[in-house]
Design a protein around this motif. Structure first.
Motif, PDB file in Angstrom:
ATOM      1  N   HIS B  70      33.888  41.978  51.275  1.00 24.79           N
ATOM      2  CA  HIS B  70      35.128  41.343  51.857  1.00 24.79           C
ATOM      3  C   HIS B  70      34.471  40.370  53.104  1.00 24.79           C
ATOM      4  CE1 HIS B  70      37.687  44.378  50.142  1.00 24.79           C
ATOM      5  NE2 HIS B  70      36.687  45.239  50.410  1.00 24.79           N
ATOM      6  N   THR B  93      36.104  44.092  42.400  1.00 26.43           N
ATOM      7  CA  THR B  93      36.545  43.661  43.817  1.00 26.43           C
ATOM      8  C   THR B  93      36.012  42.286  44.450  1.00 26.43           C
ATOM      9  OG1 THR B  93      36.400  45.975  44.395  1.00 26.43           O
ATOM     10  CG2 THR B  93      36.460  44.579  46.341  1.00 26.43           C
ATOM     11  N   ASN B  97      38.644  39.161  45.400  1.00 24.52           N
ATOM     12  CA  ASN B  97      38.365  38.655  46.583  1.00 24.52           C
ATOM     13  C   ASN B  97      37.990  37.145  46.293  1.00 24.52           C
ATOM     14  OD1 ASN B  97      39.304  40.576  47.929  1.00 24.52           O
ATOM     15  ND2 ASN B  97      37.251  41.724  48.430  1.00 24.52           N
TER      16      ASN B  97
END
Lengths: 433, 433
Positions: B70, B93, B97
């Motif tokens: 993240h 993920t 992202n």
């Protein structure tokens, strides 16, 4: 950011036509890879009226090379016209006019590669030449990529399809050199004057290119020791097989510390070596890098389609670099001063076949001669020569320096027991037989 | 234009440490290739205190994967932690992202490659995985480059070093499987539980990856017919050699029209085939493309240095694409619907070794059985079995469909003359012997 890339093409033979076709048929894929459109703007030809096996807008053809070399809109020049001196001038002019160059010309690169690469570097231009060595094998790209995080110490190549075809046929079918050469000429694998191929010159040019790149050192054609295959006999191939070897015309480039040697010569390769299985007109390059270890690239050495494909791959590389703003950096001029090994530092095993007088002590004389120079035998075959008072002796030596081996050959010629030296070859690898 | 590229590294084992070292030691070269600096910003580890064999700023280490997945500053995630389910979540993920991913994980790519590539495509991200198949060989790049102007119809790979080491030793030294396996385990070439290697599962995973890419078709692990080497005997290898073949565990992927078959099985390769000379723990992938013809890539299949080098090569590719603005286009999700061949369309020659009652008419019964299905023999060996009333028959058939061959095997089991079926293998290529 570059919006469109324009190409000037020198030559519209089979390779040139192939390049035009691939660029047209793969516009979308090229766009995806590079991010902008590409167009062949102008093509240099000898004859404006000639029938072509590709459809080309006639207004693109020109007989005047200046319209390409001095056109500021042309970003990349693709040279597939062949030739040497005139072509060198064109390529130099293109580079000095800040045009990137892709060439398939091994003669040009072998003779003037270092000069051209230096000028390319100075002009911040790319000069790519994948198609000049083993057209269907991405060997130069493999070397460049490998070099970025490795140090190459050895390259061995089967880089001439004609000689590999001849040796394969001779070996598998027990036929004589002249006989197979004639067949190769009929099949179009050998030219009517086969000298450049069979005497190893073509292979030497390619090894010049490979070793200049792999060692980043300006290796000249004259630095390559060359011996061709025209004196290889059926007997040599029979013994070779019996002892566990396969005869190949091997381009050999080796670095020890900072010193290098480069040669092209018929070599007895251990059957277990991956190059030994490269047959017919196929090419392969074996590379030893300190980090990656042994790798080998195998494929067709020539052919207009593989060659055109290699040219377009280079073109894609140039175009990507243009858009990245990093031209002139991936293919650099040689960085190290040339340092060639002396003959006392070139080590090898040797195969030697001689005829001696079939008398007591003959073999002992031979052993003594070799052992005086610290060279012993790994394998020995002795047989009487039919209908004569001679014996045939075949030996494979352990490692010897070329200097010692040549001295031994010199002294051997003076031995009373000697009738004749039949043949002598480098030996590479450990045979199991 | 991108100014600096930041990397998040998942895993700091031998491969991860190698990646860190290469990036540090080659900053200048990377800068030359890409045109901007690159930095490893954060590294996921299990244990913050562990001794590392590479110097890393302790503040870069984290046990919290979210700090990588993240972090908007991280452009590229390099996955060298291994594992499957959890790793899949991390990679998904990262891609969602908008982080590009480089992975060395063959298990992950074999099971979830198509899904991950699809998500990568949707996110305009690159997902590169060169190191997942034959670490030291740039085979995936070769396929992608080849694919841009060719159509691949056949791939054959020796893609597992352990089994190739075992078969090479068995064949050259005439030793039994168990004996060589034990040595391979001692040398660290085989794991204490060797199942995944010797039963062909590892090779099947790699063939799944290769065929998905080469045929642009979502091939699943279950689509691969798999047979391992644990039942290969010294007798099989002896006959194989006598008949001019070399036994290899071959990953075979073949396309006929739009239909494909993929298998991994011990195969008798003609000695003249370039793959037959790939020995010991080496890997090689042979590719047949309609335009380029036959090519082969040979090299080390594993090892932390070759693998780390492959990962960095992929990273360079990602970074170039970032700066070109063409991410998510060079490695695309499968484009064609999967179409598998039925068994009546899978053709091959077969080696069969059986024991029959040594009586008049036994061989005739066998011939009749095969010829009922239009299958004839290319080679035949018949010998009495010592101290018994049995004969050993070894045949190599001409081409037969798998369907016919399996029916023949079924009927063979019902023949009165049959004592036992000893072994049966695919045969590839024309042997000279």
């Amino acid at each position: 950011m570059v919006k469109k890339i324009s190409i000037g093409l020198l030559g519209l033979g089979t390779v040139g036509s192939g390049v035009v076709k691939i660029i047209e048929n793969h516009q979308d894929k090229l766009m995806h890879q590079v991010g902008c459109p590409v167009e062949v703007k102008r093509i240099l030809v000898n004859d404006l009226e000639k029938e072509r096996n590709v459809e080309v807008d006639a207004t693109k053809l020109t007989k005047n090379v200046e319209e390409i070399l001095h056109d500021p809109e042309i970003d990349v020049v693709i040279e597939v016209m062949g030739g040497i001196e005139e072509t060198r001038d064109y390529v130099l002019t293109a580079l000095r006019n800040n045009k990137h160059v892709v060439t398939a010309n091994k003669d040009l690169m072998a003779l003037y590669g270092s000069e051209l690469l230096t000028v390319a570097s100075e002009s911040n231009c790319d000069l790519f030449y994948e198609a000049s060595v083993a057209g269907g094998i991405p060997i130069l790209r493999g070397l460049v990529e490998g070099l970025s995080s490795d140090r190459i110490t050895k390259m061995m190549g089967i880089v001439n399809g004609t000689t590999n075809f001849i040796l394969t046929k001779m070996s598998k079918e027990g036929r004589a050199y002249d006989n197979v050469l004639a067949e190769a000429q009929e099949l179009g694998y050998a030219e009517s004057d086969p000298t450049a191929d069979v005497e190893g010159l073509d292979a030497a040019r390619k090894m010049t290119i490979l070793s200049t790149l792999g060692f980043s050192m300006k290796i000249d054609l004259d630095d390559v020791r060359v011996k061709g295959i025209s004196s290889v006999t059926e007997e040599d191939l029979r013994y070779s097989k019996q002892l566990g070897y396969t005869m190949k015309l091997i381009g050999y480039a080796h670095r020890d510390g900072e010193e290098v040697e480069v040669s092209v010569q018929p070599t007895l390769l251990a059957d277990t070596h991956p190059l030994a299985a490269v047959n017919d007109e196929y090419n392969a390059v074996y590379v030893y890098g300190e980090a990656v270890g042994e790798t080998m690239f195998y494929g067709p050495g020539a052919g207009s389609l593989p060659t055109a494909t290699a040219v377009v791959s280079d073109l894609v590389g140039v175009m990507k670099n243009m858009r990245l703003g990093v031209n002139g950096k991936s293919a650099v001029a040689p960085q190290f001063p040339k340092q060639l090994k002396n003959e006392d530092k070139m080590f090898s095993k040797y195969f030697l076949r001689i005829h001696v007088k079939d008398q007591v002590g003959a073999f002992a004389d031979l052993t003594t001669l070799f052992s005086n120079y610290g060279v012993s035998f790994e394998k020995i075959i002795q047989l009487p020569v039919k209908n004569s008072d001679l014996a045939e002796i075949v030996v494979v030596t352990h490692q010897a320096s070329l200097k010692d081996y040549e001295t031994i050959m010199e002294e051997l010629r003076g031995l009373k027991i000697l009738d004749s030296i039949k043949s002598s070859y480098r030996v590479e690898g450990e045979a199991l037989a």
